[in-house]
Design an enzyme around this catalytic site. Structure first.
Site, PDB file in Angstrom:
ATOM      1  N   PRO A 294       0.820  -1.225   0.000  1.00 21.15           N
ATOM      2  CA  PRO A 294       0.000   0.000   0.000  1.00 21.15           C
ATOM      3  C   PRO A 294       0.854   1.276   0.000  1.00 21.15           C
ATOM      4  O   PRO A 294       0.557   2.226  -0.722  1.00 21.15           O
ATOM      5  CB  PRO A 294      -0.815  -0.121   1.295  1.00 21.15           C
ATOM      6  CG  PRO A 294      -0.899  -1.596   1.532  1.00 21.15           C
ATOM      7  CD  PRO A 294       0.428  -2.151   1.083  1.00 21.15           C
ATOM      8  N   TYR A 295       1.935   1.284   0.773  1.00 17.17           N
ATOM      9  CA  TYR A 295       2.800   2.476   0.809  1.00 17.17           C
ATOM     10  C   TYR A 295       3.491   2.683  -0.534  1.00 17.17           C
ATOM     11  O   TYR A 295       3.516   3.789  -1.081  1.00 17.17           O
ATOM     12  CB  TYR A 295       3.840   2.335   1.924  1.00 17.17           C
ATOM     13  CG  TYR A 295       4.860   3.446   1.925  1.00 17.17           C
ATOM     14  CD1 TYR A 295       4.531   4.728   2.361  1.00 17.17           C
ATOM     15  CD2 TYR A 295       6.150   3.226   1.458  1.00 17.17           C
ATOM     16  CE1 TYR A 295       5.460   5.752   2.341  1.00 17.17           C
ATOM     17  CE2 TYR A 295       7.088   4.242   1.440  1.00 17.17           C
ATOM     18  CZ  TYR A 295       6.745   5.501   1.880  1.00 17.17           C
ATOM     19  OH  TYR A 295       7.670   6.511   1.858  1.00 17.17           O
ATOM     20  N   LEU A 296       4.067   1.590  -1.069  1.00 20.14           N
ATOM     21  CA  LEU A 296       4.801   1.719  -2.337  1.00 20.14           C
ATOM     22  C   LEU A 296       3.869   2.089  -3.478  1.00 20.14           C
ATOM     23  O   LEU A 296       4.235   2.876  -4.361  1.00 20.14           O
ATOM     24  CB  LEU A 296       5.547   0.410  -2.637  1.00 20.14           C
ATOM     25  CG  LEU A 296       6.653   0.072  -1.614  1.00 20.14           C
ATOM     26  CD1 LEU A 296       7.202  -1.332  -1.859  1.00 20.14           C
ATOM     27  CD2 LEU A 296       7.790   1.097  -1.655  1.00 20.14           C
TER      28      LEU A 296
ATOM     29  N   LYS B 238       3.256   5.791  -3.173  1.00 17.57           N
ATOM     30  CA  LYS B 238       4.406   6.569  -3.652  1.00 17.57           C
ATOM     31  C   LYS B 238       4.480   6.527  -5.187  1.00 17.57           C
ATOM     32  O   LYS B 238       4.772   7.533  -5.828  1.00 17.57           O
ATOM     33  CB  LYS B 238       5.711   6.015  -3.058  1.00 17.57           C
ATOM     34  CG  LYS B 238       5.854   6.185  -1.545  1.00 17.57           C
ATOM     35  CD  LYS B 238       5.804   7.649  -1.105  1.00 17.57           C
ATOM     36  CE  LYS B 238       7.096   8.402  -1.422  1.00 17.57           C
ATOM     37  NZ  LYS B 238       6.998   9.830  -0.956  1.00 17.57           N
TER      38      LYS B 238
END
Lengths: 207, 207
Positions: free
Chosen positions: A121-123, A126
């Site tokens: 989810p973070y990548l 980004k």
């Protein structure tokens, strides 16, 4: 240039603020909490603006020529901050005619599917922000560092489209982001970054 | 051995389930949703148990000799699933006298502070679970793969305490986790894993 630092109170952001305060640029440190204003003003002697990336950020950008984005949600609201907050700031910078946008991204941001599900989810957030910036009219630089350490700066890096697994100090990441403002070979470039042998400006000029 | 697969419906978990179904071990596939039971039974011909890592999991472990943990929260509830859910399953496996516990961890799980802030909550959760397992009375193996791909298995890996940046197929990660059940040199070991030159069993025996 008048440079807005998003995420100026963070691990990389404070190094950026310190460097810009000592440079020929004029720094404007953006913080989310009113309570961080005094601390940032006193520690770095820069202008501070309070703005929340999940709300209106237009006042933060007034008169800015460049943005360095080093904000992060700490995993609490990756879609709201890391993705939509970054996109909001990119759109507003474009609208207000800023020239430069330097993005602190992450190694592997361009291939979230190759990370464990918990990291995706973070990548993905980004990556969406990076792609939005690449599609904007801003002159961008996207920097994707490897593992971050709190060791002292070395001033020497390796920067390339793909690098091996490696570390880099948060202080050197900040120096690279600030140097990118002025080095034309970084315009329109997206690159990975680890500790290396070359002085930062030489490495950036070799991109 | 009777082997419980936590996260059997996931990207690595389905490979594990397929391998165990064809092995001399007896597989029990744990899934969270009742709706996944028929699919897993039909596709792999294994016993399926419904259990939620955020609730009581004792029934899932009855009669199990070993656990392979390949569950993940996909970032939605890292503390509840990746950390506390794993710890709950470790404690229950210990209580019920399971012999082996093989954990799918992640490269950099042992140094979350070196990752961008947005990745740290997941890596910290994985580290807490890994450390809880290391402190347990179970005979553990902790596997920390690099970047994951969906390419076909190669059957060849590099396994060591530290490896370079690299990729590995989810299929080869699954083979390594299953092989670790039977290879004594993996007992009490924590290692990183990428694609390599050595056949999986040889690489594990060299640990």
């Amino acid at each position: 240039m008048n440079v807005l630092i998003a995420g100026s109170h963070g691990g990389v952001g404070q190094h950026i603020t310190e460097l810009l305060a000592e440079s020929e640029h004029t720094a404007r440190a953006m913080v989310r909490d009113e309570s961080q204003v005094d601390e940032m003003e006193e520690e770095f002697g820069v202008d501070v603006v309070v703005a929340d990336l999940t709300e209106d950020v237009s006042h933060a950008l007034t008169g800015c020529d460049a943005v360095i984005f080093a904000a992060g949600s700490s995993g609490e609201d990756v879609e709201g901050v890391d993705r939509d907050g970054a996109i909001r700031l990119i759109d507003e910078a474009e609208k207000q005619g800023a020239e430069r946008f330097v993005m602190l991204s992450s190694i592997n941001a361009d291939r979230p599917e190759e990370s464990p599900e918990g990291l995706q989810p973070y990548l993905e957030a980004k990556l969406a922000a990076d792609e939005h910036l690449q599609d904007s009219d801003l002159t961008y630089t996207i920097v994707r560092p490897g593992e971050l350490t709190d060791d002292p700066a070395t001033g020497r890096i390796e920067a390339a489209r793909r690098v091996e697994r490696g570390r880099i100090t948060r202080a050197d990441v900040a120096r690279t982001l600030v140097a990118a403002l002025d080095v034309e070979t970084t315009h329109g470039e997206t690159f990975e970054l680890i500790e290396g042998e070359e002085p930062i400006e030489d490495a950036l000029e070799g991109l």
